[in-house]
Write an enzyme that holds these catalytic residues in place. Structure first.
Site, PDB file in Angstrom:
ATOM      1  N   CYS A 101       2.122   2.555  -5.220  1.00  0.00           N
ATOM      2  CA  CYS A 101       1.621   3.388  -4.126  1.00  0.00           C
ATOM      3  C   CYS A 101       2.753   4.204  -3.496  1.00  0.00           C
ATOM      4  CB  CYS A 101       0.872   2.523  -3.115  1.00  0.00           C
ATOM      5  SG  CYS A 101      -0.222   3.503  -2.071  1.00  0.00           S
ATOM      6  N   HIS A 228      -2.968  -1.021  -6.024  1.00  0.00           N
ATOM      7  CA  HIS A 228      -2.094  -2.147  -5.652  1.00  0.00           C
ATOM      8  C   HIS A 228      -2.365  -3.404  -6.484  1.00  0.00           C
ATOM      9  CE1 HIS A 228      -0.245  -0.601  -1.886  1.00  0.00           C
ATOM     10  NE2 HIS A 228      -1.319   0.181  -1.882  1.00  0.00           N
ATOM     11  N   GLU A 230      -0.557  -5.992  -6.655  1.00  0.00           N
ATOM     12  CA  GLU A 230      -0.132  -7.188  -5.905  1.00  0.00           C
ATOM     13  C   GLU A 230      -1.214  -7.671  -4.942  1.00  0.00           C
ATOM     14  OE1 GLU A 230       0.479  -4.203  -5.053  1.00  0.00           O
ATOM     15  OE2 GLU A 230       0.879  -3.982  -2.911  1.00  0.00           O
TER      16      GLU A 230
HETATM   17  N1  LIG Z   1      -0.318   1.839   0.649  1.00  0.00           N
HETATM   18  C1  LIG Z   1       0.615   2.729   0.575  1.00  0.00           C
HETATM   19  O1  LIG Z   1       1.659   2.525  -0.038  1.00  0.00           O
HETATM   20  C2  LIG Z   1       0.407   4.003   1.336  1.00  0.00           C
HETATM   21  C3  LIG Z   1       1.069   5.176   0.677  1.00  0.00           C
HETATM   22  C4  LIG Z   1       1.276   6.390   1.566  1.00  0.00           C
HETATM   23  N2  LIG Z   1       1.847   6.043   2.799  1.00  0.00           N
HETATM   24  C5  LIG Z   1      -0.012   7.190   1.680  1.00  0.00           C
HETATM   25  O2  LIG Z   1      -0.778   6.985   2.592  1.00  0.00           O
HETATM   26  O3  LIG Z   1      -0.257   8.018   0.844  1.00  0.00           O
END
Ligand SMILES: NC(=O)CC[C@H](N)C(=O)O
EC number: 6.3.5.3
Length: 269
Positions: A101, A228, A230
């Protein structure tokens, strides 16, 4: 003689201001046999910690530096300017890099993805087509390629959660074609009914070109993905775990593959 099965690969979980998925990523690597260390980027910059002491580098999710300028931008500049040599050597030594992410956003903005060229930015993660943050479970089609992290998973449709505002994978047509031709697409958002790649919202939560949710570099050792893994390493992480038989938590194979590869190759330290 060194028994590699007893050596736990050391995983550097890189954190900085605004990182918020570091503990979960560490948990996932530890659960699959790794030895995670939370390392602040300042510790690498000061020399208190060295990337060369690790076999896997994971850049976890979050809002590094508050997503200022662009999500992941400030951390990517920090990596590409202050840690360029360390990072280059780490990759050239055959070690593994995972960006989840915000971590994927960072790897793309350093240039490490797609072409492994630090400082040469060839793609981006744009604001979602919906114009807002998307937090939902998505189906993902795993592509067949040389990605170390997804060996044995190709052709399956798995479920990971996404949580991002800037997740639309975007690049020019030529680069997109090169990524496709060299088999660097690892995950695509898939339809809940057909299991095939889809541009339809909300199964494709952000409008990514070619439904791309994750890509690797040509070596298959650097992986970045918006969803994600994880967040699905325990059965009960999935909201339907009491109703649907989903088998092994879908994030586990990804971390297990990485740890097994690092243990076998014994890369570095
Ligand atoms: N969950 C995250 O890593 C968010 C990624 C980033 N801050 C976004 O909103 O695009």
């Amino acid at each position: 003689m060194l028994n590699t099965s007893q050596v736990k690969p050391r995983v550097c979980i890189l954190r900085t201001d605004g990182t918020n998925c570091d503990q979960e990523t560490a948990y996932a690597f530890n659960k699959t046999g790794g030895e995670s260390h939370l390392v602040h980027v300042n510790q690498l910059r000061s020399g208190a910690e060295k990337l060369s002491d690790y076999q896997i580098l994971a850049v976890p999710g979050g809002f590094s530096y508050g997503d200022d300028i662009h999500s992941g931008k400030v951390l990517s500049v920090e990596l590409a300017s202050f840690l360029n040599d360390q990072l280059r050597r780490f990759v050239d030594d055959g070690k593994l890099v995972l960006g989840i992410c915000n971590g994927f956003q960072v790897l793309v903005r350093t240039g490490l993805l797609p072409w492994g060229e630090l400082g040469t930015i060839q793609a981006t993660l744009m604001e979602n087509d919906s114009g807002h943050f998307e937090c939902r479970w998505t189906n993902l089609l795993v592509e067949q390629n040389n990605c170390v992290f997804t060996q044995g998973m190709a052709g399956t449709v798995i479920q990971y959660q996404v949580a991002h505002g800037e997740g639309k994978f975007y690049t020019d047509e030529v680069t997109l074609e090169k990524i496709e031709q060299s088999g660097q697409v690892v995950f695509r958002y898939a339809s809940t009914t057909s299991g095939q790649a889809t541009q339809d919202y909300p199964q494709n939560p952000n409008g990514s070109l070619h439904a791309i949710a994750g890509i690797c570099d040509k070596t298959g050792r650097v992986l970045g993905l918006m969803p994600h893994p994880e967040r699905f390493v325990e059965t009960f992480h999935h909201p339907n775990w009491r109703r649907v038989q989903l088998g092994e938590p879908h994030g586990l194979p990804l971390f297990r593959n990485a740890v097994a590869y690092a243990a076998q190759t014994g890369a570095g330290c």
